[in-house]
Motif scaffolding. Structure first.
Motif, PDB file in Angstrom:
ATOM      1  N   ILE A  22      -2.809  -1.138   1.318  1.00 18.13           N
ATOM      2  CA  ILE A  22      -1.597  -0.519   0.793  1.00 18.13           C
ATOM      3  C   ILE A  22      -0.482  -0.771   1.795  1.00 18.13           C
ATOM      4  CG2 ILE A  22      -0.497   1.648   0.141  1.00 18.13           C
ATOM      5  CD1 ILE A  22      -3.188   2.564  -0.928  1.00 18.13           C
ATOM      6  N   ALA A  23       0.636  -1.267   1.300  1.00 19.54           N
ATOM      7  CA  ALA A  23       1.740  -1.640   2.183  1.00 19.54           C
ATOM      8  C   ALA A  23       3.009  -0.866   1.847  1.00 19.54           C
ATOM      9  CB  ALA A  23       2.025  -3.137   2.068  1.00 19.54           C
ATOM     10  N   GLY A  24       3.748  -0.524   2.893  1.00 21.70           N
ATOM     11  CA  GLY A  24       5.078   0.038   2.741  1.00 21.70           C
ATOM     12  C   GLY A  24       5.129   1.445   2.168  1.00 21.70           C
ATOM     13  N   SER A  36      -5.201  14.321   0.767  1.00 21.64           N
ATOM     14  CA  SER A  36      -6.225  14.151  -0.268  1.00 21.64           C
ATOM     15  C   SER A  36      -7.493  13.500   0.257  1.00 21.64           C
ATOM     16  CB  SER A  36      -5.677  13.296  -1.411  1.00 21.64           C
ATOM     17  OG  SER A  36      -5.633  11.920  -1.026  1.00 21.64           O
ATOM     18  N   GLY A  37      -7.408  12.870   1.414  1.00 26.51           N
ATOM     19  CA  GLY A  37      -8.562  12.160   1.960  1.00 26.51           C
ATOM     20  C   GLY A  37      -8.581  10.681   1.621  1.00 26.51           C
ATOM     21  N   LEU A  38      -7.606  10.223   0.854  1.00 26.40           N
ATOM     22  CA  LEU A  38      -7.575   8.817   0.464  1.00 26.40           C
ATOM     23  C   LEU A  38      -7.413   7.900   1.678  1.00 26.40           C
ATOM     24  CD1 LEU A  38      -7.649   6.742  -1.822  1.00 26.40           C
ATOM     25  CD2 LEU A  38      -5.169   6.940  -1.974  1.00 26.40           C
ATOM     26  N   VAL A  39      -6.602   8.315   2.636  1.00 26.49           N
ATOM     27  CA  VAL A  39      -6.402   7.494   3.835  1.00 26.49           C
ATOM     28  C   VAL A  39      -7.725   7.340   4.579  1.00 26.49           C
ATOM     29  CG1 VAL A  39      -5.227   7.349   6.065  1.00 26.49           C
ATOM     30  CG2 VAL A  39      -3.961   8.055   4.041  1.00 26.49           C
ATOM     31  N   HIS A  40      -8.469   8.412   4.673  1.00 23.52           N
ATOM     32  CA  HIS A  40      -9.784   8.349   5.338  1.00 23.52           C
ATOM     33  C   HIS A  40     -10.727   7.432   4.555  1.00 23.52           C
ATOM     34  CE1 HIS A  40     -13.273   9.575   7.631  1.00 23.52           C
ATOM     35  NE2 HIS A  40     -13.887   9.853   6.497  1.00 23.52           N
ATOM     36  N   GLN A  41     -10.697   7.541   3.233  1.00 27.19           N
ATOM     37  CA  GLN A  41     -11.563   6.720   2.375  1.00 27.19           C
ATOM     38  C   GLN A  41     -11.264   5.232   2.548  1.00 27.19           C
ATOM     39  OE1 GLN A  41     -11.161   7.627  -1.794  1.00 27.19           O
ATOM     40  NE2 GLN A  41     -12.591   6.036  -2.413  1.00 27.19           N
ATOM     41  N   LEU A  42      -9.981   4.876   2.581  1.00 28.71           N
ATOM     42  CA  LEU A  42      -9.597   3.470   2.714  1.00 28.71           C
ATOM     43  C   LEU A  42      -9.662   2.976   4.154  1.00 28.71           C
ATOM     44  CD1 LEU A  42      -6.491   3.151   0.381  1.00 28.71           C
ATOM     45  CD2 LEU A  42      -8.731   2.132   0.072  1.00 28.71           C
ATOM     46  N   GLY A  43      -9.411   3.874   5.082  1.00 32.36           N
ATOM     47  CA  GLY A  43      -9.315   3.492   6.478  1.00 32.36           C
ATOM     48  C   GLY A  43      -7.858   3.258   6.841  1.00 32.36           C
ATOM     49  N   LEU A  44      -7.438   3.883   7.919  1.00 35.95           N
ATOM     50  CA  LEU A  44      -6.038   3.795   8.331  1.00 35.95           C
ATOM     51  C   LEU A  44      -5.605   2.351   8.582  1.00 35.95           C
ATOM     52  CD1 LEU A  44      -3.559   5.508   8.817  1.00 35.95           C
ATOM     53  CD2 LEU A  44      -4.297   5.823  11.174  1.00 35.95           C
ATOM     54  N   ASP A  45      -6.536   1.487   9.015  1.00 35.67           N
ATOM     55  CA  ASP A  45      -6.210   0.076   9.263  1.00 35.67           C
ATOM     56  C   ASP A  45      -5.783  -0.662   7.994  1.00 35.67           C
ATOM     57  OD1 ASP A  45      -6.821   0.409  11.915  1.00 35.67           O
ATOM     58  OD2 ASP A  45      -8.776  -0.565  11.794  1.00 35.67           O
ATOM     59  N   ASN A  46      -6.124  -0.095   6.839  1.00 33.39           N
ATOM     60  CA  ASN A  46      -5.787  -0.744   5.573  1.00 33.39           C
ATOM     61  C   ASN A  46      -4.468  -0.254   4.980  1.00 33.39           C
ATOM     62  OD1 ASN A  46      -8.036  -2.423   5.620  1.00 33.39           O
ATOM     63  ND2 ASN A  46      -9.321  -0.775   4.852  1.00 33.39           N
ATOM     64  N   PHE A  47      -3.740   0.546   5.750  1.00 32.41           N
ATOM     65  CA  PHE A  47      -2.382   0.944   5.395  1.00 32.41           C
ATOM     66  C   PHE A  47      -1.451   0.161   6.302  1.00 32.41           C
ATOM     67  CE2 PHE A  47      -4.676   4.248   3.401  1.00 32.41           C
ATOM     68  CZ  PHE A  47      -3.882   4.693   2.363  1.00 32.41           C
ATOM     69  N   CYS A  48      -0.615  -0.650   5.723  1.00 37.24           N
ATOM     70  CA  CYS A  48       0.237  -1.560   6.480  1.00 37.24           C
ATOM     71  C   CYS A  48       1.703  -1.213   6.250  1.00 37.24           C
ATOM     72  CB  CYS A  48      -0.035  -3.004   6.039  1.00 37.24           C
ATOM     73  SG  CYS A  48      -1.785  -3.452   6.125  1.00 37.24           S
ATOM     74  N   SER A  50       4.230  -3.207   6.179  1.00 34.45           N
ATOM     75  CA  SER A  50       4.987  -4.203   5.417  1.00 34.45           C
ATOM     76  C   SER A  50       4.026  -5.166   4.724  1.00 34.45           C
ATOM     77  CB  SER A  50       5.885  -5.018   6.356  1.00 34.45           C
ATOM     78  OG  SER A  50       5.087  -5.827   7.201  1.00 34.45           O
ATOM     79  N   LEU A  51       4.567  -5.964   3.845  1.00 32.78           N
ATOM     80  CA  LEU A  51       3.760  -6.970   3.151  1.00 32.78           C
ATOM     81  C   LEU A  51       3.228  -7.998   4.150  1.00 32.78           C
ATOM     82  CD1 LEU A  51       2.601  -8.093   0.569  1.00 32.78           C
ATOM     83  CD2 LEU A  51       4.752  -9.269   0.165  1.00 32.78           C
ATOM     84  N   ASP A  52       4.044  -8.374   5.116  1.00 30.83           N
ATOM     85  CA  ASP A  52       3.582  -9.330   6.133  1.00 30.83           C
ATOM     86  C   ASP A  52       2.392  -8.786   6.906  1.00 30.83           C
ATOM     87  OD1 ASP A  52       5.446 -11.270   5.475  1.00 30.83           O
ATOM     88  OD2 ASP A  52       6.913 -10.572   6.955  1.00 30.83           O
ATOM     89  N   GLN A  53       2.428  -7.506   7.248  1.00 32.58           N
ATOM     90  CA  GLN A  53       1.302  -6.894   7.952  1.00 32.58           C
ATOM     91  C   GLN A  53       0.070  -6.838   7.055  1.00 32.58           C
ATOM     92  OE1 GLN A  53       2.904  -3.117   9.179  1.00 32.58           O
ATOM     93  NE2 GLN A  53       3.833  -3.969  11.036  1.00 32.58           N
ATOM     94  N   ALA A  54       0.263  -6.575   5.778  1.00 28.91           N
ATOM     95  CA  ALA A  54      -0.855  -6.544   4.840  1.00 28.91           C
ATOM     96  C   ALA A  54      -1.481  -7.931   4.697  1.00 28.91           C
ATOM     97  CB  ALA A  54      -0.399  -6.020   3.482  1.00 28.91           C
ATOM     98  N   LEU A  55      -0.660  -8.954   4.671  1.00 24.93           N
ATOM     99  CA  LEU A  55      -1.188 -10.320   4.588  1.00 24.93           C
ATOM    100  C   LEU A  55      -1.976 -10.676   5.849  1.00 24.93           C
ATOM    101  CD1 LEU A  55       1.856 -12.117   2.961  1.00 24.93           C
ATOM    102  CD2 LEU A  55      -0.380 -11.671   1.915  1.00 24.93           C
ATOM    103  N   ALA A  56      -1.477 -10.268   7.002  1.00 23.23           N
ATOM    104  CA  ALA A  56      -2.205 -10.506   8.251  1.00 23.23           C
ATOM    105  C   ALA A  56      -3.535  -9.756   8.236  1.00 23.23           C
ATOM    106  CB  ALA A  56      -1.359 -10.081   9.449  1.00 23.23           C
ATOM    107  N   ARG A  57      -3.530  -8.517   7.743  1.00 18.77           N
ATOM    108  CA  ARG A  57      -4.763  -7.727   7.654  1.00 18.77           C
ATOM    109  C   ARG A  57      -5.742  -8.385   6.688  1.00 18.77           C
ATOM    110  NH1 ARG A  57      -8.831  -4.942   9.563  1.00 18.77           N
ATOM    111  NH2 ARG A  57      -9.544  -3.297   8.208  1.00 18.77           N
ATOM    112  N   SER A  58      -5.255  -8.904   5.578  1.00 19.36           N
ATOM    113  CA  SER A  58      -6.153  -9.558   4.619  1.00 19.36           C
ATOM    114  C   SER A  58      -6.782 -10.803   5.233  1.00 19.36           C
ATOM    115  CB  SER A  58      -5.428  -9.893   3.315  1.00 19.36           C
ATOM    116  OG  SER A  58      -4.450 -10.893   3.511  1.00 19.36           O
ATOM    117  N   ARG A  59      -6.003 -11.545   6.023  1.00 12.63           N
ATOM    118  CA  ARG A  59      -6.575 -12.720   6.702  1.00 12.63           C
ATOM    119  C   ARG A  59      -7.657 -12.287   7.688  1.00 12.63           C
ATOM    120  NH1 ARG A  59      -1.274 -14.645   5.852  1.00 12.63           N
ATOM    121  NH2 ARG A  59      -0.430 -13.722   7.757  1.00 12.63           N
TER     122      ARG A  59
END
Length: 67
Positions: A22-24, A36-48, A50-59
């Motif tokens: 999830i970005a931005g 709600s616990g959603l951040v814990h479920q996804l993991g804080l590292d998966n919240f970016c 910006s889109l550029d940060q999300a693309l770097a995380r996906s790589r």
């Protein structure tokens, strides 16, 4: 609610082996997702921030699955 729909979608994607990033996110929705616990479920590292940060995380995630 929108949050419930997102939680259900995330649950389904996790079952299917899909990484969710999830970005931005603005502060108020982020606060609600934290509570709600959603951040814990996804993991804080998966919240970016910006889109550029999300693309770097996906790589990064893709590189980890190849090793």
């Amino acid at each position: 609610t929108g949050l419930k729909a997102l939680e259900v979608a995330v649950e389904k994607m996790h079952r299917d082996g899909v990484a969710v990033l999830i970005a931005g996110t603005q502060p108020q929705p982020m606060k609600i997702m934290m509570a709600s616990g959603l951040v814990h479920q996804l993991g804080l590292d998966n919240f970016c921030g910006s889109l550029d940060q999300a693309l770097a995380r996906s790589r990064q995630l893709l590189a980890n699955t190849r090793t």
